[in-house]
Design a protein around this motif. Structure first.
Motif, PDB file in Angstrom:
ATOM      1  N   GLU A 205       0.935  -1.065  -0.159  1.00  0.00           N
ATOM      2  CA  GLU A 205      -0.391   0.289   0.162  1.00  0.00           C
ATOM      3  C   GLU A 205       0.823   1.695  -0.256  1.00  0.00           C
ATOM      4  N   PRO A 206       0.710   2.960  -0.208  1.00  0.00           N
ATOM      5  CA  PRO A 206       1.141   3.397  -0.695  1.00  0.00           C
ATOM      6  C   PRO A 206       1.994   3.752   1.173  1.00  0.00           C
ATOM      7  N   PRO A 207       3.505   4.442   0.459  1.00  0.00           N
ATOM      8  CA  PRO A 207       4.224   4.671   1.707  1.00  0.00           C
ATOM      9  C   PRO A 207       3.143   5.945   2.914  1.00  0.00           C
ATOM     10  N   ARG A 208       3.037   5.719   4.187  1.00  0.00           N
ATOM     11  CA  ARG A 208       2.815   6.675   5.414  1.00  0.00           C
ATOM     12  C   ARG A 208       3.669   8.018   5.042  1.00  0.00           C
ATOM     13  N   ASN A 209       5.267   7.688   5.278  1.00  0.00           N
ATOM     14  CA  ASN A 209       6.086   8.377   5.646  1.00  0.00           C
ATOM     15  C   ASN A 209       6.730   8.168   4.751  1.00  0.00           C
ATOM     16  N   ALA A 210       8.315   9.723   5.074  1.00  0.00           N
ATOM     17  CA  ALA A 210       9.247   9.169   4.126  1.00  0.00           C
ATOM     18  C   ALA A 210      10.877   9.396   5.296  1.00  0.00           C
ATOM     19  N   LEU A 211      11.875   9.363   4.587  1.00  0.00           N
ATOM     20  CA  LEU A 211      13.087   9.554   4.797  1.00  0.00           C
ATOM     21  C   LEU A 211      13.988  10.316   4.348  1.00  0.00           C
ATOM     22  N   ASP A 212      14.604  11.588   3.961  1.00  0.00           N
ATOM     23  CA  ASP A 212      15.459  11.559   2.899  1.00  0.00           C
ATOM     24  C   ASP A 212      16.718  11.670   3.525  1.00  0.00           C
ATOM     25  N   LEU A 213      17.305  10.478   3.903  1.00  0.00           N
ATOM     26  CA  LEU A 213      18.765  10.562   4.640  1.00  0.00           C
ATOM     27  C   LEU A 213      19.863  10.966   4.006  1.00  0.00           C
ATOM     28  N   GLY A 214      20.455  12.155   4.475  1.00  0.00           N
ATOM     29  CA  GLY A 214      21.613  12.521   4.155  1.00  0.00           C
ATOM     30  C   GLY A 214      20.573  13.727   2.596  1.00  0.00           C
ATOM     31  N   CYS A 215      20.111  14.886   3.153  1.00  0.00           N
ATOM     32  CA  CYS A 215      19.140  15.340   2.147  1.00  0.00           C
ATOM     33  C   CYS A 215      19.643  16.882   1.786  1.00  0.00           C
ATOM     34  N   GLY A 216      20.745  17.160   1.821  1.00  0.00           N
ATOM     35  CA  GLY A 216      21.607  17.855   1.057  1.00  0.00           C
ATOM     36  C   GLY A 216      20.753  18.842   1.161  1.00  0.00           C
ATOM     37  N   TYR A 217      20.498  20.410  -0.952  1.00  0.00           N
ATOM     38  CA  TYR A 217      19.403  21.246  -0.444  1.00  0.00           C
ATOM     39  C   TYR A 217      18.003  20.316  -0.489  1.00  0.00           C
ATOM     40  N   GLY A 218      17.693  19.231  -0.829  1.00  0.00           N
ATOM     41  CA  GLY A 218      16.422  18.589  -0.269  1.00  0.00           C
ATOM     42  C   GLY A 218      15.641  18.313  -1.565  1.00  0.00           C
ATOM     43  N   TYR A 219      16.960  17.847  -2.279  1.00  0.00           N
ATOM     44  CA  TYR A 219      15.945  17.524  -4.301  1.00  0.00           C
ATOM     45  C   TYR A 219      15.253  16.693  -3.905  1.00  0.00           C
ATOM     46  N   LEU A 220      15.836  15.418  -3.401  1.00  0.00           N
ATOM     47  CA  LEU A 220      15.007  14.409  -3.202  1.00  0.00           C
ATOM     48  C   LEU A 220      13.226  14.334  -2.223  1.00  0.00           C
ATOM     49  N   SER A 221      13.246  15.509  -1.408  1.00  0.00           N
ATOM     50  CA  SER A 221      12.382  15.639  -1.114  1.00  0.00           C
ATOM     51  C   SER A 221      11.520  15.958  -1.354  1.00  0.00           C
ATOM     52  N   LEU A 222      11.503  17.307  -2.350  1.00  0.00           N
ATOM     53  CA  LEU A 222      10.267  17.642  -2.496  1.00  0.00           C
ATOM     54  C   LEU A 222       9.700  17.101  -4.586  1.00  0.00           C
ATOM     55  N   ARG A 246      14.882  26.086   3.632  1.00  0.00           N
ATOM     56  CA  ARG A 246      14.497  27.180   2.718  1.00  0.00           C
ATOM     57  C   ARG A 246      14.020  26.428   1.604  1.00  0.00           C
ATOM     58  N   ASN A 247      13.922  25.401   1.551  1.00  0.00           N
ATOM     59  CA  ASN A 247      12.984  25.035   0.111  1.00  0.00           C
ATOM     60  C   ASN A 247      11.931  24.173   0.514  1.00  0.00           C
ATOM     61  N   PHE A 248      12.647  23.827   1.697  1.00  0.00           N
ATOM     62  CA  PHE A 248      10.456  23.365   2.284  1.00  0.00           C
ATOM     63  C   PHE A 248       9.866  24.696   2.779  1.00  0.00           C
ATOM     64  N   GLU A 249      10.109  25.729   3.328  1.00  0.00           N
ATOM     65  CA  GLU A 249       9.529  27.261   3.423  1.00  0.00           C
ATOM     66  C   GLU A 249       8.667  27.436   2.182  1.00  0.00           C
ATOM     67  N   ARG A 250       9.500  27.094   1.073  1.00  0.00           N
ATOM     68  CA  ARG A 250       8.733  28.073  -0.241  1.00  0.00           C
ATOM     69  C   ARG A 250       7.981  27.164  -1.321  1.00  0.00           C
TER      70      ARG A 250
END
Length: 346
Positions: A205-222, A246-250
């Motif tokens: 089933e679809p994932p309920r949450n995610a971890l970006d491990l070693g996120c850098g500026y957040g490319y994978l998260s976005l 900053r990217n999370f805020e935008r």
């Protein structure tokens, strides 16, 4: 692993008696020095900060933000040069500002790391200095602040400032010098996102949450924001954390940014883990880094979840992962990268 360049500075740190600032970065994780009360340490690595605190040092964690330090307030600054030129230039400029007249800055580094060029430029700024070959191609540099009104500052690429560094059809990415690959979209990370559906298809089933491990500026998260799930992004580098925040805020992302080395201190389990692990520590290749990221993924992955890794082709990730995952499968590869799916399920 002992660092030849830092070994030239260690006696100066031990023997410091005047007000001294030690600028420490990732090259120094193997350093073990007894705390000196005359020395204040500033580092941009959360793991090194925690290690220094445990050892009893007066330590601060920041993106080398020295703005709160008054002008002409230190007698000595000690610094083993970093890997990135803008970081080194920024810290030489700030050391000049923070040093008292005739105060000294000590630098060390290898010829291949640019130490001779740093010395040539910094001597013009400071007004005086000497360099000596210490061992092999390692050099020790001393700079003396004689030019109190100098304006020969080194080009730091406006180091402290976040800026839009690159973009694609979906997002503008804010970043800055000091973040790995700060001014581009990493091709490995883009390759992972391109094949994200191939990772997710094995989930019941679809994932309920995610971890970006070693996120850098957040490319994978976005780029997983379309999943509509909460994302925890973590990194050990202060510049990366600032850029990711900053990217999370935008953008409309359910997320939080946590300073941590390989998710240390995070107890939550995640259905989806994304990771483009570094394999360089300072100036050297460090295979143990891959092992640490794999262990972190193992510890934080839920029983029903999937960890999505992208690495260079030469990294033996599947073999390394076999020790802690039931399944480690390469699901795609191109001429440079491979994608490896890791699960706890048989």
């Amino acid at each position: 692993m002992s660092d030849t360049a830092f070994n030239q500075l260690a006696p100066l740190i031990r023997q410091a008696s005047g007000k001294t600032l030690w600028l420490a970065d990732e090259n120094l994780l193997s350093a073990r020095l007894s705390p000196n009360p005359a020395v204040t340490v500033i580092t941009n690595r959360i793991d090194l900060y925690q290690q220094l605190q445990q050892q009893g040092w007066q330590a601060q964690f920041s993106d080398y933000d020295l703005s709160e330090i008054p002008d002409q307030s230190f007698d000595t600054v000690i610094y083993r040069v970093s890997k990135e030129k803008p970081v080194v230039h920024h810290l030489i400029n700030e050391a000049f500002r923070c040093l008292k007249p005739e105060g000294q800055m000590f630098l060390s580094g290898d010829k291949s790391e640019g130490i001779k060029s740093y010395f040539s430029k910094a001597r013009k700024l400071f007004g005086g200095g000497e360099s000596s070959k210490a061992e092999k191609d390692t050099w020790l540099v001393s700079l003396a602040k004689y030019n109190t009104g100098s304006d020969d500052f080194l080009d730091s690429k406006a180091y402290p400032q976040l800026r839009v560094c690159c973009q694609d059809e979906q997002f503008e990415y804010w970043s800055k010098p000091g973040v790995f690959g700060w001014d581009k979209v990493d091709k490995g990370s883009a390759y992972l996102i391109e094949h994200l559906d191939n990772f997710l298809m094995t989930l019941p089933e679809p994932p309920r949450n995610a971890l970006d491990l070693g996120c850098g500026y957040g490319y994978l998260s976005l780029n997983i924001s379309s999943l509509g799930i909460p994302v925890t992004a973590t990194d050990n580098n202060a510049a990366a954390l600032l850029a990711c925040e900053r990217n999370f805020e935008r953008y409309p992302l359910q997320g939080k940014v946590v300073p941590a080395s390989c998710a240390e201190g995070i107890s939550e389990k995640f259905d989806l883990i994304l990771c483009n692990p570094p394999f360089h520590a300072g100036f050297s290749v460090d295979g143990d880094l891959t092992d640490r990221f794999l262990k972190a993924a193992h510890d934080r992955l839920s029983s029903r979840g999937v960890a999505c890794f992208v690495t260079n082709l030469h990294i033996p990730l599947e073999r390394k992962a076999a020790a802690c995952f039931h399944q480690a499968e390469c699901i795609a590869a191109n001429g440079n990268f491979k994608l490896v799916r890791l699960t706890h399920k048989t």
